[in-house]
Design an enzyme around this catalytic site. Sequence first.
Site, mmCIF file in Angstrom:
data_model
loop_
_atom_site.group_PDB
_atom_site.id
_atom_site.type_symbol
_atom_site.label_atom_id
_atom_site.label_comp_id
_atom_site.label_asym_id
_atom_site.label_seq_id
_atom_site.Cartn_x
_atom_site.Cartn_y
_atom_site.Cartn_z
ATOM 1 N N ARG A 1 -15.887 16.372 -29.411
ATOM 2 C CA ARG A 1 -16.150 17.667 -28.781
ATOM 3 C C ARG A 1 -15.854 17.602 -27.301
ATOM 4 N NH1 ARG A 1 -21.872 20.935 -28.431
ATOM 5 N NH2 ARG A 1 -22.366 19.287 -26.959
ATOM 6 N N THR B 1 -15.408 22.690 -22.873
ATOM 7 C CA THR B 1 -15.115 23.871 -23.688
ATOM 8 C C THR B 1 -15.962 23.933 -24.961
ATOM 9 O OG1 THR B 1 -13.377 22.773 -24.976
ATOM 10 C CG2 THR B 1 -12.739 23.778 -22.875
ATOM 11 N N ASP C 1 -28.116 13.844 -30.264
ATOM 12 C CA ASP C 1 -26.757 13.512 -30.689
ATOM 13 C C ASP C 1 -26.831 12.564 -31.881
ATOM 14 O OD1 ASP C 1 -24.217 11.904 -30.806
ATOM 15 O OD2 ASP C 1 -23.664 13.260 -29.177
ATOM 16 N N ASP D 1 -24.847 9.183 -31.513
ATOM 17 C CA ASP D 1 -25.497 8.232 -30.622
ATOM 18 C C ASP D 1 -26.702 7.587 -31.301
ATOM 19 O OD1 ASP D 1 -23.720 8.558 -28.556
ATOM 20 O OD2 ASP D 1 -24.951 9.993 -27.459
#
Length: 212
Positions: free
Chosen positions: A107, A111, A203, A206
């Site tokens: 990602r 944006t 996340d 992660d």
Amino acid sequence: MIKSENIVIFEHPLIQHKISLLRDKATGTNEFRKLVDEIAMLEGFEALSDLPVEDVEIETPIEKCKTPMIAGRKLAVVPILRAGLGMVSGILALVPNAKVGHIGMYRDEETHQPQEYYCKLPDPIEERLIVVCDPMLATGGSAVDAIDQIKKHGGKNIKFMCIIAAPEGLEKLHKAHPDVQIYVGHLDRQLNEDAYICPGLGDAGDRIFGTK
């Protein structure tokens, strides 16, 4: 919120309990991985409930009999890298002979749009039932693009499995690919301004791999 027979949002207590443990920031990497694996297996059990079967003859210690075994199209599991890798072993525990493909996405932090960097699918992909997996369905961009790629390569019979989804991502995916069956462990409240799911679990990549 859209409703469709192609969207399944799980309510099973075991799935909800394990997702609650996933959310806890105190849950360490090892336990987090195990929970993702277990949730993927529980979701996969339901997602694969329509696999075709055929009666085959076997011999038990007592007598010969006709008994059902999985038939028809072979299965392909396609995780969206990298977090999707955490769900693969749970699905393979159910169907050990499944082939595994990979689609790499990251990602863009500015944006929030997905960027593809890798695509390798089992051949012939058009003959397989394809289970695309990613723990988080946030904006829906990665899932839409991944399924776009699979369809470009000839994939037709596609299911998508995630653990947590935002309403925005679920709607985007369903509108882009209404033919794809979507399985969601829990539908969360919304995305925040950084396009993270709230309350979410942080996340997933992660937390699965112990990186930051």
